[in-house]
Enzyme design. Structure first.
Site, PDB file in Angstrom:
ATOM      1  N   LYS A  28     -53.008  44.514 -61.594  1.00 23.04           N
ATOM      2  CA  LYS A  28     -53.313  44.655 -63.016  1.00 23.04           C
ATOM      3  C   LYS A  28     -52.176  44.226 -63.937  1.00 23.04           C
ATOM      4  O   LYS A  28     -52.415  43.924 -65.104  1.00 23.04           O
ATOM      5  CB  LYS A  28     -53.796  46.056 -63.338  1.00 23.04           C
ATOM      6  CG  LYS A  28     -52.739  47.136 -63.335  1.00 23.04           C
ATOM      7  CD  LYS A  28     -53.370  48.486 -63.676  1.00 23.04           C
ATOM      8  CE  LYS A  28     -52.345  49.530 -63.969  1.00 23.04           C
ATOM      9  NZ  LYS A  28     -51.729  50.141 -62.817  1.00 23.04           N
ATOM     10  N   TYR A  59     -56.297  46.715 -56.852  1.00 22.69           N
ATOM     11  CA  TYR A  59     -56.492  46.543 -58.301  1.00 22.69           C
ATOM     12  C   TYR A  59     -55.229  46.970 -59.050  1.00 22.69           C
ATOM     13  O   TYR A  59     -54.731  46.255 -59.923  1.00 22.69           O
ATOM     14  CB  TYR A  59     -57.691  47.369 -58.767  1.00 22.69           C
ATOM     15  CG  TYR A  59     -58.022  47.205 -60.234  1.00 22.69           C
ATOM     16  CD1 TYR A  59     -59.129  46.465 -60.628  1.00 22.69           C
ATOM     17  CD2 TYR A  59     -57.243  47.800 -61.228  1.00 22.69           C
ATOM     18  CE1 TYR A  59     -59.445  46.320 -61.972  1.00 22.69           C
ATOM     19  CE2 TYR A  59     -57.541  47.649 -62.564  1.00 22.69           C
ATOM     20  CZ  TYR A  59     -58.642  46.910 -62.942  1.00 22.69           C
ATOM     21  OH  TYR A  59     -58.942  46.752 -64.266  1.00 22.69           O
ATOM     22  N   ASP A  60     -54.714  48.149 -58.708  1.00 25.49           N
ATOM     23  CA  ASP A  60     -53.513  48.665 -59.360  1.00 25.49           C
ATOM     24  C   ASP A  60     -52.338  47.707 -59.198  1.00 25.49           C
ATOM     25  O   ASP A  60     -51.554  47.504 -60.123  1.00 25.49           O
ATOM     26  CB  ASP A  60     -53.167  50.042 -58.791  1.00 25.49           C
ATOM     27  CG  ASP A  60     -51.951  50.651 -59.462  1.00 25.49           C
ATOM     28  OD1 ASP A  60     -51.924  50.724 -60.714  1.00 25.49           O
ATOM     29  OD2 ASP A  60     -51.024  51.061 -58.740  1.00 25.49           O
ATOM     30  N   MET A  61     -52.233  47.108 -58.031  1.00 24.35           N
ATOM     31  CA  MET A  61     -51.133  46.185 -57.763  1.00 24.35           C
ATOM     32  C   MET A  61     -51.281  44.874 -58.540  1.00 24.35           C
ATOM     33  O   MET A  61     -50.289  44.222 -58.848  1.00 24.35           O
ATOM     34  CB  MET A  61     -51.053  45.889 -56.260  1.00 24.35           C
ATOM     35  CG  MET A  61     -50.866  47.104 -55.379  1.00 24.35           C
ATOM     36  SD  MET A  61     -49.278  47.918 -55.569  1.00 24.35           S
ATOM     37  CE  MET A  61     -48.215  46.775 -54.715  1.00 24.35           C
TER      38      MET A  61
END
Length: 154
Positions: A126, A122-124
Site C-alpha cells: 500500500k 496488501y499492507d506491504m
C-alpha cells in the site's frame, strides 16, 4: 450451527472419529506493474513482502478459532503457505495448505491463512499503490470428514 431457538452454538464433534483432514485454499492479490516490480526486486519500505505474508498466513491458520467465533481450536499437523509472483497479470498467487488429524476439518484454517496472507501482502504494497484488489479467495480442495472429499472445478 444453532440450537432450536436459533442461538449460535459450537457443533458437538465429541462423537466423531479422529480422521485425517486436509484443505487447500487460494487467493490472489492484483497490484499493478509498479508494485509488482518493487515486490519482485525486494525494494518496498516494509521489507520482503512474500516472506512476511507467508509467516502471517501460517500464524493466522494457528489462530483461526480465535478469529472465527464458532470454529473449534485444532491441533494442526502442518501448515504451508506459498506466494508466487505472476508477471502475466501483475499479481501474487497465494496457496495455503493445512493438515490435521482430528474430529473436524481444516477448511477454515486454510481459508484464514490465505486471507491473512493476502491482507498482509496488501499492507506491504500500500505504500506504493492503493490500486490493489484481493480476489478469488476460495477453497480448492478438502479431504476427510463425513461429507467426503471436495475438489473445486477448474
Amino acid at each position: 450451527s444453532s440450537d432450536a431457538k436459533g442461538r449460535a452454538s459450537v457443533v458437538d464433534v465429541g462423537g466423531k472419529l479422529v480422521t485425517h483432514h486436509s484443505a487447500v485454499a487460494r487467493a490472489a492479490v492484483r497490484h499493478g506493474e509498479k508494485a509488482f516490480k518493487l515486490m519482485s526486486q525486494n525494494q518496498q519500505a516494509k521489507g520482503y513482502a512474500l516472506t512476511v505474508s507467508q509467516i502471517a498466513g501460517i500464524l493466522a491458520a494457528k489462530q483461526t478459532s480465535s478469529l472465527i467465533p464458532l470454529c473449534h481450536p485444532l491441533t494442526l499437523d502442518k501448515v504451508n503457505v506459498s506466494l508466487q509472483l505472476e508477471e502475466s497479470g501483475w499479481f501474487a498467487a497465494i496457496k495455503a495448505t493445512c493438515l490435521t488429524s482430528g474430529r473436524t476439518g481444516v477448511e477454515m484454517e486454510a481459508l484464514t491463512a490465505a486471507s491473512v496472507a493476502a491482507l498482509t501482502f496488501y499492507d506491504m504494497c500500500k505504500a506504493v499503490t492503493h490500486d490493489i484488489v484481493i480476489q478469488e479467495l476460495k477453497l480448492l480442495s478438502k479431504t476427510g470428514g463425513q461429507r467426503g472429499d471436495f475438489q473445486q472445478a477448474t
